[in-house]
Design an enzyme around this catalytic site. Structure first.
Site: not given
Ligand code: GLN
Length: 488
Positions: A79, A154, A178
């Site tokens: 990532k 994400s 994420s």
């Molecule tokens: N979808 C969540 C957010 O928008 C989680 C993001 C993450 O785990 N980095 O913050």
């Protein structure tokens, strides 16, 4: 079966038997990427030359008859918020579009020692804020099962790359879901380890008390294999925990008879789509067949997890993101007349809308007058959620929930309704708030799109998670299905 459809341990066998060379393997992945990347768009940066160079070194080792480290020659991706020495690390943001880190994250060093071959850096929501990769500065990644659907976020790039056969495995980060949510949307295995098990040194922070690096793999065995390489104490990360790392591969086949599984009723509440509910109920029945006892139980504070997360996450982000000032690194507006306007223009132009929104929310909840009403309150409720888990693990070895409330949604479906976007994390955020490990494994399909099952264990009980996940995987075939991509 094509090489790109195989797991790391299957490919290792082929390398050891000299049926393929590491260079051939890397080239086959580069070809795969060239053929499907136009549809999927998982990568932000490709490092083909570096990858081939590394593969060559592995082949030389094989030729010399040296012992091969566990991931030697296995092609993988990272990532783009994991720091890589000399390789651009953008967080999918304009702010870091041209940022080249002067150091490797600890996990990168560890994978390098294991001789894995990095193919490149993978797309994500900007600074890991989002659930669909739609906030990436470089444009979204598509779901390999249906390119009209989001891959989740994400870590959408890592999940899609593993599902599409553009990497054997990938690393991502999970702050509120994420890793698990995109793993669920893309039909792969995603593990968020216990907070402190895997070093965060070199992970570009979003919310430091919640962020955790974890894995994307095609199956549970690969998950154990990769976790083994990246877990362990790191003096460079002050929140890293000094504890012996068990052998995760040894525990996989452990009998799960008598395992006590709790199903938090709050996470099976309204909002769950019928197809997901059906698949998860079937999974529960499977666990009972395997000899586990499954019981409904309560996590009374689970319903507050989402608002708590959306106070603590932004608060930490607003503080962490002060470093992006246009002075030290990253984007800078060059036309500003003075220092203050340089800060303002740099940050206004360098960050996208979602990042700015969270910085503003975070600054607000930390401001005097609001601090006690929001931030402090959120910290207190976080403790209650943690206590829910402590109580739960007095009676259960594992908790079981859906990973997400629905299958992958379509592009644009939730961009105008932020609450519905944020609701995506309802089943996953509690684990981050409590610091406990959780895994998402494939448990079904609906309309051609995968469904994920989440298992949660007590801190440092990754072994329990893995053996329970492995037992389910061994009597189902969802993890063996691969998306059909047209390619070039
Ligand atoms: N979808 C969540 C957010 O928008 C989680 C993001 C993450 O785990 N980095 O913050």
């Amino acid at each position: 079966m094509q090489l790109y459809e195989k797991t790391a341990y299957e490919l290792r066998e082929l390398l050891l038997k000299k049926e393929i060379s590491a260079v051939e393997l890397t080239n086959s992945f580069i070809e795969r990427i060239e053929s499907v990347e136009q549809d999927v768009g998982s990568y932000v940066t490709l490092t083909k030359d570096k990858a081939l160079e590394k593969a060559k070194q592995v082949d030389e080792k094989i030729a010399r008859g040296e012992e091969l480290p566990p991931l030697a020659g296995i092609p993988m991706g990272l990532k783009d918020n994991i720091s890589t020495l000399g390789v651009r690390t953008t967080c999918s943001s304009k702010m870091l579009e041209n940022y080249i880190p002067p150091y490797d994250a600890t996990v990168v060093e560890k994978l390098d020692e294991a001789e894995a071959v990095m193919l490149g850096k993978l797309n994500m929501d900007e600074f890991a804020m989002g659930s669909s990769t739609e906030t990436s500065y470089f444009g979204p990644t598509k779901n390999p099962w249906d390119i009209r659907a989001v891959p989740g976020g994400s870590s959408g790039g890592p999940a899609a790359a593993v599902a599409a056969g553009e990497a054997v495995f990938a690393l991502g980060s999970d702050t509120g879901g994420s890793i698990r949510q995109p793993a669920s949307f893309c039909g792969v295995v995603g593990l968020k380890p216990t907070y402190g098990l895997v070093s965060r040194y070199g992970l570009l922070a979003y919310a430091s008390s919640l962020d955790q690096i974890g894995t994307f793999t095609k199956d549970v065995t690969d998950c154990a294999l990769v976790l083994q390489q990246i877990a362990g104490y790191d003096p460079k990360d002050s929140t890293s925990v000094s504890k012996e790392v068990p052998n995760y591969l040894d525990v996989l086949k452990k009998d799960i008879k008598g395992l006590r599984i709790g199903v938090p009723k709050e996470l099976f509440a309204a909002g769950l789509s019928q197809d997901v509910e059906k698949a998860v109920k079937e999974a529960i029945a499977k666990y009972e067949e395997l000899g586990a006892t499954v019981e409904e139980m309560s996590m009374p504070h689970a319903m507050y997890a989402l608002p708590v997360y959306y106070v603590i996450g932004p608060a930490e982000c607003s503080s962490n993101f002060a470093r992006f000032d246009g002075v030290r690194y990253g984007y800078r507006n060059k036309d500003a007349e003075d220092l203050v306007s340089m800060y303002i223009k740099t940050r206004s132009e360098g960050f996208g809308a979602e990042v700015k929104r969270r910085i503003m929310v975070g600054t607000y909840v930390l401001s005097s007058g609001c601090y006690e009403a929001y931030y402090l309150k959120a910290l207190k409720v976080r403790t209650l959620i943690k206590q829910d888990y402590e109580r739960a693990f007095e009676n259960y070895d594992l908790l079981l929930t859906p990973t997400t409330t629905s299958i992958a949604f379509k592009f644009g479906e939730k961009t105008d309704n932020l609450i519905s976007m944020y609701l995506n994390d309802v089943c996953t955020v509690t684990a981050n708030l409590a610091g406990v490990p959780a895994i998402s494994i494939p448990c079904g399909f609906s309309k051609g799109l995968p469904i994920g099952l989440q298992l949660i264990a007590k801190p440092f009980a990754e072994s329990t998670l893995l053996s329970a996940a492995y037992a389910f995987e061994s009597c189902t075939d969802y993890h063996q299905k691969r998306p059909q991509l047209g390619g070039k």
